[in-house]
Design an enzyme around this catalytic site. Structure first.
Site, short mmCIF file in Angstrom:
data_model
loop_
_atom_site.label_atom_id
_atom_site.label_comp_id
_atom_site.label_asym_id
_atom_site.label_seq_id
_atom_site.Cartn_x
_atom_site.Cartn_y
_atom_site.Cartn_z
N ASP A 264 -29.05 -7.19 -66.56
CA ASP A 264 -30.34 -6.55 -66.25
C ASP A 264 -31.47 -7.02 -67.17
O ASP A 264 -32.46 -6.30 -67.33
CB ASP A 264 -30.24 -5.02 -66.34
CG ASP A 264 -29.40 -4.42 -65.23
OD1 ASP A 264 -28.84 -5.17 -64.43
OD2 ASP A 264 -29.30 -3.17 -65.18
N CYS B 68 -25.52 -6.63 -59.88
CA CYS B 68 -24.58 -7.20 -60.84
C CYS B 68 -23.33 -7.85 -60.25
O CYS B 68 -23.09 -9.05 -60.44
CB CYS B 68 -24.18 -6.13 -61.84
SG CYS B 68 -23.94 -4.49 -61.10
N HIS C 36 -16.56 -6.96 -63.81
CA HIS C 36 -17.24 -6.40 -62.64
C HIS C 36 -16.90 -7.08 -61.32
O HIS C 36 -17.68 -7.03 -60.37
CB HIS C 36 -18.76 -6.42 -62.85
CG HIS C 36 -19.38 -5.09 -62.51
ND1 HIS C 36 -20.67 -4.97 -62.06
CD2 HIS C 36 -18.88 -3.83 -62.56
CE1 HIS C 36 -20.96 -3.70 -61.86
NE2 HIS C 36 -19.87 -2.99 -62.14
N ASP D 165 -27.96 -11.65 -64.93
CA ASP D 165 -27.31 -11.44 -63.64
C ASP D 165 -28.26 -11.00 -62.53
O ASP D 165 -28.02 -11.24 -61.35
CB ASP D 165 -26.15 -10.43 -63.76
CG ASP D 165 -26.60 -9.04 -64.18
OD1 ASP D 165 -27.75 -8.88 -64.65
OD2 ASP D 165 -25.79 -8.10 -64.06
N ASN D 166 -29.36 -10.35 -62.90
CA ASN D 166 -30.39 -9.93 -61.93
C ASN D 166 -31.62 -9.53 -62.71
O ASN D 166 -31.63 -9.55 -63.95
CB ASN D 166 -29.90 -8.79 -61.03
CG ASN D 166 -29.23 -7.65 -61.75
OD1 ASN D 166 -28.02 -7.44 -61.61
ND2 ASN D 166 -29.97 -6.92 -62.56
#
Length: 522
Positions: free
Chosen positions: A37, A76, A139, A286-287
């Site tokens: 994030d 994610c 994840h 990741d984002n």
């Protein structure tokens, strides 16, 4: 899929990169640092005014900055699956068909995980004798058959899920922390995160694990792949006592400062061991920043619209730095369109391994850009997916939105806002709007914030759409979706009794199985 006319060039670049001799005749080490994030605007080198990332800024000065780098999903789990497979989530199964254009991930209730027929980067690297370790957040599924050591990694220190909690263990178990194939304890129990103060030593633990792995493999003279996936910048954000209260940006900034420090330590260790010239390092996220969490718990996406969970630029454009002294020219900037999926193909090229030829790959080999500082940009599209829907595509400086949606009115009225202070009429819509017949078009060079759509009446619009439409048509025509892995949930599959819990006396009673379709509101 890649345009037909670019295939000969692409194949030539792969062949060229694979024939380059690695330094000293040994396979180069590979380190991928994936933040959680963290936004494009969180780094000083990208303009963050507090300038609290000196090590990352120095890494960029010593290597290459990639301002046009994207994730494969604004969430994610799918983005991590894409990185490690080189394939869009809609191909590798990390999406849902429970509802249209919904973000899905791997909470404790999820039944699925990374499919066994997907080939992950560490599995490919074994062909050249690489030893691989993941540190931090996995994840890609928490059930035993989905864990890292079942998919090519040799070592793991970290957790299978996000560090949400603390939980009422009669209803929901706290997330386990693993050392290789067995749990060591759980978040909020043996591995403390103080929700009131934000204090936790987890980043320091992740740093130690990374440094120890690098030193051990160097001493053993084995090529290594380190996937360092620290998650301190994911809400609830945390930092160790040494860093708490240090940032001008609050607790989130404290977490960024500690990650920056840790990255500096890792690069310093490479230099101390004199292996920096034989180690390819790539930093990204990741984002986009989770701006819906508020300024104390989230970062900055710079000039870009919205954030995590959306397919606007703020949700999918990521900070990215490539570092490899003696190979990547220092203090360079490449405006090449890049993707986390390229890290799969590029890492294989660095290792001298041919990519798998039995499946469609979405990642391309960036070594011609990285190692030769090529100013010739590879003409490739970036597809923006949200669940099972292609929402937008970027080609060159232009981005066309075929669907728009921030989040539903129902969620918005609950106070969940994916675009706080950034509403753009007709663009950041709270209902899913289709624009297939007349896509909303932006020029990201002139308008990086996606605020001023190009008029459909202009010659520019018609010319650009005539170039983008065939790319989209070919992509959709040739796309073969994978079996969706994120459709089913069940309370019985949560982390009640992870491997190793018996030795620690940490097993919890498993409730009755109640399989159901997962509800994905966004």
């Amino acid at each position: 899929m890649m345009r037909t006319e670019t295939l000969p060039l692409f194949c030539a670049m792969i062949c060229c990169s694979l024939t380059e001799n690695p330094p000293n005749g040994s396979s180069p080490n590979i380190i991928i640092m994936l933040m959680d994030d963290m936004g494009w605007g969180d780094l000083g080198v990208f303009g963050q005014p507090a300038k609290e990332t000196p090590n990352l800024d120095a890494m960029a000065a010593q290597g290459m900055l990639l301002p046009n780098f994207y994730t494969a999903s604004p969430l994610c789990s799918p983005s991590r699956a894409a990185l490690l497979t080189g394939r869009l989530p809609v191909r590798n199964g990390f999406y849902t068909t429970n509802a249209h254009a919904r973000n899905a991930y791997t909470p404790q209730e999820i039944v699925g995980g990374i499919p066994k027929d997907e080939i992950l980067l560490p599995q490919m690297l074994k062909k050249k004798g690489y030893v691989s370790k993941i540190v931090g957040k996995w994840h890609l599924g928490h059930r035993p058959q989905y864990l890292p050591l079942e998919h090519g990694f040799d070592e793991w220190f970290g957790a299978p899920n996000c560090h949400f909690g603390p939980c009422n263990i009669n209803i929901r178990p706290n997330i386990p922390v693993y050392n290789n194939s067995e749990m060591l304890g759980r978040y909020y129990e043996e591995f403390r995160i103080d929700r009131a103060t934000g204090e936790s030593n987890l980043t320091q633990m992740f740093l130690k694990e990374g440094l120890d792995f690098i030193s051990r493999q160097t001493e053993a003279r084995r090529p290594f792949f380190l996937y360092w996936a620290a998650d301190a910048t994911h809400a609830p954000v945390y930092a160790s006592k040494r860093f708490l209260g240090k940032s001008q940006r609050g607790r989130y900034g404290d977490a960024v400062m500690e990650l920056d420090y840790s990255i500096g330590r890792i690069l310093s260790r490479l230099k101390t061991l004199r292996i920096e010239n034989n180690t390819f390092v790539f930093f990204t996220s990741d984002n986009g920043a989770a701006v819906m969490s508020g300024p104390c718990e989230s970062g900055s996406n710079g000039p870009f619209l919205c954030g995590k969970e959306t397919t606007f630029e703020g949700g999918m454009r990521e900070p990215a730095i490539a570092w490899w002294p003696g190979h990547i020219k220092e203090d360079t900037v490449s405006f090449q369109l890049g993707s986390v999926m390229d890290l799969f193909t590029t890492s294989l090229a660095v290792a001298g391994i041919s990519p798998p030829d039995d499946r469609a790959l979405d990642g391309i080999d960036l070594t011609p850009v990285l190692l030769k500082s090529s100013h010739t940009l590879l003409n490739r599209p970036i597809f923006f997916y949200r669940g099972n829907e292609m929402m937008a595509v970027r080609l060159g400086q232009y981005k066309a939105h075929y669907w728009t949606w921030s989040n539903s009115w129902e969620e918005f009225k609950k106070g969940i806002n994916f675009c706080p202070g950034e509403e753009v009429l007709g663009v950041t819509t709270h209902d899913q709007r289709e624009h297939t017949m007349q896509p909303i078009l932006f020029h990201l060079g002139r308008d990086p914030g996606e605020r001023f759509p190009i008029s459909v009446l202009t010659k520019e619009y018609q010319e650009v759409l005539s170039r983008i439409s065939p790319v989209v048509e070919r992509h959709k025509k040739t796309l073969v979706p994978g079996v969706p892995q994120l459709n089913m949930c069940d309370v019985a599959v949560m982390n009640w009794a992870p491997p190793g819990c018996e030795k620690l006396g940490k097993c919890l009673k498993v409730p009755k199985s109640e399989p159901r379709k997962c509800d994905w509101p966004h």
